[in-house]
Design a protein around this motif. Structure first.
Motif, PDB file in Angstrom:
ATOM      1  N   ILE A 142      -3.772   8.386  -4.588  1.00  0.00           N
ATOM      2  CA  ILE A 142      -3.366   6.858  -5.012  1.00  0.00           C
ATOM      3  C   ILE A 142      -3.543   6.194  -3.969  1.00  0.00           C
ATOM      4  CG2 ILE A 142      -1.878   5.374  -5.928  1.00  0.00           C
ATOM      5  CD1 ILE A 142      -0.678   7.805  -7.743  1.00  0.00           C
ATOM      6  N   LEU A 143      -2.828   6.409  -2.599  1.00  0.00           N
ATOM      7  CA  LEU A 143      -2.848   5.278  -1.576  1.00  0.00           C
ATOM      8  C   LEU A 143      -4.359   5.317  -1.106  1.00  0.00           C
ATOM      9  CD1 LEU A 143       0.263   6.636   0.517  1.00  0.00           C
ATOM     10  CD2 LEU A 143      -0.030   4.515  -0.827  1.00  0.00           C
ATOM     11  N   VAL A 144      -5.202   6.396  -0.876  1.00  0.00           N
ATOM     12  CA  VAL A 144      -6.481   6.324  -0.424  1.00  0.00           C
ATOM     13  C   VAL A 144      -7.432   5.580  -1.309  1.00  0.00           C
ATOM     14  CG1 VAL A 144      -8.456   7.526   0.093  1.00  0.00           C
ATOM     15  CG2 VAL A 144      -6.405   8.410   0.679  1.00  0.00           C
ATOM     16  N   SER A 145      -7.208   5.683  -2.812  1.00  0.00           N
ATOM     17  CA  SER A 145      -8.040   4.926  -3.699  1.00  0.00           C
ATOM     18  C   SER A 145      -7.722   3.578  -3.556  1.00  0.00           C
ATOM     19  CB  SER A 145      -7.819   5.478  -4.911  1.00  0.00           C
ATOM     20  OG  SER A 145      -8.049   6.895  -5.203  1.00  0.00           O
ATOM     21  N   ILE A 146      -6.495   3.093  -3.612  1.00  0.00           N
ATOM     22  CA  ILE A 146      -6.129   1.708  -3.617  1.00  0.00           C
ATOM     23  C   ILE A 146      -6.521   0.941  -2.497  1.00  0.00           C
ATOM     24  CG2 ILE A 146      -4.123   0.074  -3.340  1.00  0.00           C
ATOM     25  CD1 ILE A 146      -2.915   1.811  -5.630  1.00  0.00           C
ATOM     26  N   SER A 147      -6.461   1.818  -1.152  1.00  0.00           N
ATOM     27  CA  SER A 147      -6.661   1.202   0.019  1.00  0.00           C
ATOM     28  C   SER A 147      -8.124   0.949   0.261  1.00  0.00           C
ATOM     29  CB  SER A 147      -6.506   2.436   1.209  1.00  0.00           C
ATOM     30  OG  SER A 147      -4.969   2.629   1.163  1.00  0.00           O
ATOM     31  N   LEU A 148      -9.020   1.544  -0.402  1.00  0.00           N
ATOM     32  CA  LEU A 148     -10.574   1.510  -0.155  1.00  0.00           C
ATOM     33  C   LEU A 148     -10.927   0.375  -1.015  1.00  0.00           C
ATOM     34  CD1 LEU A 148     -11.808   5.012  -0.046  1.00  0.00           C
ATOM     35  CD2 LEU A 148     -11.823   3.521   1.989  1.00  0.00           C
ATOM     36  N   VAL A 149     -10.113   0.181  -2.251  1.00  0.00           N
ATOM     37  CA  VAL A 149     -10.447  -0.847  -2.997  1.00  0.00           C
ATOM     38  C   VAL A 149      -9.961  -2.251  -2.260  1.00  0.00           C
ATOM     39  CG1 VAL A 149      -9.810  -2.232  -5.251  1.00  0.00           C
ATOM     40  CG2 VAL A 149     -10.131   0.425  -5.349  1.00  0.00           C
ATOM     41  N   ILE A 150      -8.907  -2.296  -1.634  1.00  0.00           N
ATOM     42  CA  ILE A 150      -8.362  -3.295  -0.893  1.00  0.00           C
ATOM     43  C   ILE A 150      -9.233  -3.610   0.356  1.00  0.00           C
ATOM     44  CG2 ILE A 150      -6.572  -4.109   0.887  1.00  0.00           C
ATOM     45  CD1 ILE A 150      -4.635  -2.666  -0.794  1.00  0.00           C
ATOM     46  N   PHE A 151      -9.933  -2.600   1.095  1.00  0.00           N
ATOM     47  CA  PHE A 151     -10.931  -3.066   1.973  1.00  0.00           C
ATOM     48  C   PHE A 151     -12.369  -3.851   1.413  1.00  0.00           C
ATOM     49  CE2 PHE A 151      -9.448   0.768   4.512  1.00  0.00           C
ATOM     50  CZ  PHE A 151      -8.474   0.209   5.122  1.00  0.00           C
ATOM     51  N   MET A 152     -12.488  -3.292   0.273  1.00  0.00           N
ATOM     52  CA  MET A 152     -13.789  -3.763  -0.849  1.00  0.00           C
ATOM     53  C   MET A 152     -13.321  -5.299  -0.980  1.00  0.00           C
ATOM     54  SD  MET A 152     -14.685  -0.644  -2.904  1.00  0.00           S
ATOM     55  CE  MET A 152     -16.061  -1.532  -4.004  1.00  0.00           C
ATOM     56  N   ILE A 153     -12.151  -5.588  -1.404  1.00  0.00           N
ATOM     57  CA  ILE A 153     -11.769  -6.985  -1.838  1.00  0.00           C
ATOM     58  C   ILE A 153     -11.727  -7.791  -0.575  1.00  0.00           C
ATOM     59  CG2 ILE A 153      -9.760  -8.386  -2.516  1.00  0.00           C
ATOM     60  CD1 ILE A 153      -9.137  -5.897  -4.434  1.00  0.00           C
TER      61      ILE A 153
END
Length: 256
Positions: free
Chosen positions: A74-85
């Motif tokens: 979950i942490l990795v998935s959310i982190s990469l989405v934040i990077f994209m944002i």
């Protein structure tokens, strides 16, 4: 103490290709949602979280254990989405989407000691960087709580591959150490420019370096690869990198 033997048998047949396509579809949809409209950002987060629905496909009493077991994912998935944002470049947004796909397909399914250790390191590093990126104006209490939670979950994940009777205790030690770093450095919060992810905070760098060093020493000790020379080399490198981070922090022009 010996490493717990783990076996992973990959799926095969039509179900394997269907599951693989499903995993690749999620990063593609997240990329499209973020590139289309800013209002769809929360939909992208929801899509990633909904992909973890199998955690709750059991009796409620098993939910806490399932959430902890899937915390790094979950942490990795959310982190990469934040990077994209927080990236304006379509090229880098595409790269983060590809990295999310690679995480789903290659690193996340791994169950060997080495891969689980890498999962923990990647999860902690990305989560700490994205945490400060998304909430750099957080109060001290928020930084302390966030740092403790991220590092505690990463340590618990790391220790799952080992026959470690004090896994919970060691994870709490690491979480409390991270919370202390957050509390101390939060009063003099420094950021380093980084073209790829924007701004990287000093606490993130320090905890990444220290965590990688301690984790490497533990891993090599448990797998009978640690010698006195290697131990000294790892410790020396940790001290050298930490010294560079502190020296070039620009203390004369503090930014909060």
């Amino acid at each position: 103490m010996k490493v717990v033997p783990t076996k992973f048998k990959p799926a095969s047949g039509f179900s394997h290709f269907f599951h693989l396509g499903y995993l690749l579809l999620i990063p593609a949809l997240v990329y499209i949602l973020i590139r289309t409209q800013t209002e769809f950002v929360w939909v992208a987060f929801a899509l990633v979280l909904l992909s973890k629905w199998r955690m709750f496909a059991v009796r409620p009493r098993y939910w806490p254990a399932n959430i902890r077991a899937n915390a790094i994912d979950i942490l990795v998935s959310i982190s990469l989405v934040i990077f994209m944002i927080y990236t304006d470049s379509p090229g880098w947004q595409f790269i983060w989407a590809v990295m999310l796909a690679l995480w789903f397909v290659f690193l996340k399914p791994g169950s060997s000691t080495l891969k689980v250790s890498l999962q923990a390191f990647v999860g902690q590093s990305l989560a700490l960087i994205s945490f400060f990126m998304a909430w750099k104006a957080a109060p001290i209490a928020g930084l302390v709580l966030g740092g403790w939670l991220i590092c505690y979950l990463a340590a618990r994940h790391f220790l799952t591959s080992f026959e470690e009777p004090h896994a919970a205790l060691y994870a709490n030690y690491w979480g409390y150490f991270a919370a202390s770093i957050m509390w101390i450095m939060g009063h003099w919060l420094r950021f380093y420019p980084n073209a790829r992810v924007g701004l990287v905070s000093m606490p993130s760098l320090l905890l990444t370096v220290i965590g990688f060093g301690i984790g490497s020493l533990y891993y090599m000790e448990e797998t009978d690869q640690l010698s006195l020379t290697v131990r000294r080399e790892v410790i020396f490198m940790m001290i050298a990198i930490i010294s560079v981070i502190l020296v070039f922090a620009g203390w004369g022009d503090l930014t909060t």
